[in-house]
Design a protein around this motif. Structure first.
Motif, PDB file in Angstrom:
ATOM      1  N   PHE A   1       0.627  -1.268  -0.066  1.00  0.00           N
ATOM      2  CA  PHE A   1       0.024   0.104   0.076  1.00  0.00           C
ATOM      3  C   PHE A   1       0.746   1.362  -0.009  1.00  0.00           C
ATOM      4  O   PHE A   1       2.095   1.170   0.578  1.00  0.00           O
ATOM      5  CB  PHE A   1      -1.004   0.048   1.263  1.00  0.00           C
ATOM      6  N   CYS A   2       0.356   2.144  -0.472  1.00  0.00           N
ATOM      7  CA  CYS A   2       1.032   3.720  -0.534  1.00  0.00           C
ATOM      8  C   CYS A   2       0.413   4.583   0.430  1.00  0.00           C
ATOM      9  O   CYS A   2      -0.783   4.348   0.929  1.00  0.00           O
ATOM     10  CB  CYS A   2       0.774   4.292  -1.784  1.00  0.00           C
ATOM     11  N   ALA A   3       1.107   5.247   1.302  1.00  0.00           N
ATOM     12  CA  ALA A   3       0.843   5.998   2.040  1.00  0.00           C
ATOM     13  C   ALA A   3       1.729   7.478   2.132  1.00  0.00           C
ATOM     14  O   ALA A   3       2.429   7.862   1.613  1.00  0.00           O
ATOM     15  CB  ALA A   3       1.111   5.239   3.505  1.00  0.00           C
ATOM     16  N   ARG A   4       0.975   8.307   2.821  1.00  0.00           N
ATOM     17  CA  ARG A   4       1.579   9.640   3.255  1.00  0.00           C
ATOM     18  C   ARG A   4       2.097   9.773   4.424  1.00  0.00           C
ATOM     19  O   ARG A   4       1.558   9.524   5.505  1.00  0.00           O
ATOM     20  CB  ARG A   4       0.461  10.847   2.966  1.00  0.00           C
ATOM     21  N   ALA A   5       3.401  10.470   4.435  1.00  0.00           N
ATOM     22  CA  ALA A   5       4.251  10.299   5.690  1.00  0.00           C
ATOM     23  C   ALA A   5       4.698  12.029   5.670  1.00  0.00           C
ATOM     24  O   ALA A   5       4.634  12.791   4.902  1.00  0.00           O
ATOM     25  CB  ALA A   5       5.489   9.376   5.584  1.00  0.00           C
ATOM     26  N   THR A   6       5.160  12.156   6.884  1.00  0.00           N
ATOM     27  CA  THR A   6       5.927  13.630   7.076  1.00  0.00           C
ATOM     28  C   THR A   6       7.549  13.440   7.169  1.00  0.00           C
ATOM     29  O   THR A   6       7.903  12.183   7.595  1.00  0.00           O
ATOM     30  CB  THR A   6       5.345  14.261   8.147  1.00  0.00           C
ATOM     31  N   LEU A   7       8.135  14.315   6.412  1.00  0.00           N
ATOM     32  CA  LEU A   7       9.834  14.337   6.627  1.00  0.00           C
ATOM     33  C   LEU A   7      10.022  13.996   7.940  1.00  0.00           C
ATOM     34  O   LEU A   7       9.575  14.723   8.865  1.00  0.00           O
ATOM     35  CB  LEU A   7      10.390  15.158   6.057  1.00  0.00           C
ATOM     36  N   GLY A   8      10.998  13.036   8.126  1.00  0.00           N
ATOM     37  CA  GLY A   8      11.293  12.963   9.726  1.00  0.00           C
ATOM     38  C   GLY A   8      10.699  11.798  10.726  1.00  0.00           C
ATOM     39  O   GLY A   8      11.185  11.156  11.310  1.00  0.00           O
ATOM     40  N   GLU A   9       9.512  11.208   9.704  1.00  0.00           N
ATOM     41  CA  GLU A   9       8.843  10.126  10.210  1.00  0.00           C
ATOM     42  C   GLU A   9       8.330   9.323   8.991  1.00  0.00           C
ATOM     43  O   GLU A   9       7.289   9.153   9.006  1.00  0.00           O
ATOM     44  CB  GLU A   9       7.807  10.574  11.301  1.00  0.00           C
ATOM     45  N   LEU A  10       9.439   8.831   8.241  1.00  0.00           N
ATOM     46  CA  LEU A  10       8.928   8.255   7.272  1.00  0.00           C
ATOM     47  C   LEU A  10       8.330   6.797   7.303  1.00  0.00           C
ATOM     48  O   LEU A  10       7.524   6.611   6.284  1.00  0.00           O
ATOM     49  CB  LEU A  10      10.201   8.015   6.310  1.00  0.00           C
ATOM     50  N   GLU A  11       8.251   6.232   8.404  1.00  0.00           N
ATOM     51  CA  GLU A  11       7.558   4.907   8.422  1.00  0.00           C
ATOM     52  C   GLU A  11       6.382   5.041   9.140  1.00  0.00           C
ATOM     53  O   GLU A  11       5.597   3.963   9.370  1.00  0.00           O
ATOM     54  CB  GLU A  11       8.800   4.165   9.401  1.00  0.00           C
ATOM     55  N   GLU A  12       5.933   6.248   9.601  1.00  0.00           N
ATOM     56  CA  GLU A  12       4.696   6.648  10.003  1.00  0.00           C
ATOM     57  C   GLU A  12       3.845   7.199   8.811  1.00  0.00           C
ATOM     58  O   GLU A  12       4.513   7.697   7.949  1.00  0.00           O
ATOM     59  CB  GLU A  12       4.685   7.417  11.121  1.00  0.00           C
ATOM     60  N   TYR A  13       2.515   7.204   9.027  1.00  0.00           N
ATOM     61  CA  TYR A  13       1.721   7.860   8.015  1.00  0.00           C
ATOM     62  C   TYR A  13       0.197   8.141   8.689  1.00  0.00           C
ATOM     63  O   TYR A  13      -0.139   7.687   9.493  1.00  0.00           O
ATOM     64  CB  TYR A  13       1.283   6.703   6.696  1.00  0.00           C
ATOM     65  N   ASP A  14      -0.283   9.364   7.935  1.00  0.00           N
ATOM     66  CA  ASP A  14      -1.549   9.708   8.263  1.00  0.00           C
ATOM     67  C   ASP A  14      -2.646   9.437   7.327  1.00  0.00           C
ATOM     68  O   ASP A  14      -3.735   9.805   7.527  1.00  0.00           O
ATOM     69  CB  ASP A  14      -1.520  11.182   8.769  1.00  0.00           C
ATOM     70  N   ALA A  15      -2.034   8.733   6.137  1.00  0.00           N
ATOM     71  CA  ALA A  15      -3.123   8.540   5.267  1.00  0.00           C
ATOM     72  C   ALA A  15      -2.805   7.454   4.344  1.00  0.00           C
ATOM     73  O   ALA A  15      -1.409   7.495   4.166  1.00  0.00           O
ATOM     74  CB  ALA A  15      -3.657   9.578   4.235  1.00  0.00           C
TER      75      ALA A  15
END
Length: 121
Positions: A96-110
């Motif tokens: 699956f593809c996901a959106r992360a924030t820089l600095g926490e690439l392994e986490e995602y919010d969508a």
């Protein structure tokens, strides 16, 4: 609200290259402080971050997959893609593809709903 949808083949033969595309809507992949990731989850195992492409085109890869992984984008279509070469049955997983924030690439919010990929003859 950002939405993502994966597309690609559900069956890949061993030694071939797995290619998946994520189409993003509701926001541009080139704006904001975001990175766009590929994550996979093999049957019975936890999720594994594979890599990301940031809003400026910088790519980041998992060290364990770096030699086989390539992430690229098509900004005109607001899409980013994954290529995983020399696949084996151990690469069978839900991708699956996901959106992360820089600095926490392994986490995602969508994330997208995911696509099951099986590696077999």
């Amino acid at each position: 609200q950002v939405r993502m949808q994966e597309s690609g083949p559900g069956l890949v033969k061993p030694s071939q290259t797995l290619s998946l595309t994520c189409t993003v809507s509701g926001g541009s992949i080139t704006t904001g402080d975001y990175a766009w990731s590929w994550i996979r989850q093999p049957p019975g195992k936890g999720p594994e971050w594979m890599g990301s492409i940031a809003y400026d085109g910088t790519t980041y890869y998992s060290p364990s997959l770096k030699s086989r992984t390539s992430i690229s984008w098509d900004t005109s279509k607001n899409q980013f893609s994954l290529q995983l070469s020399s696949v084996t049955p151990e690469d069978t997983a839900n991708y699956f593809c996901a959106r992360a924030t820089l600095g926490e690439l392994e986490e995602y919010d969508a994330r997208g709903q995911g696509i099951q990929v099986t590696v077999a003859l």
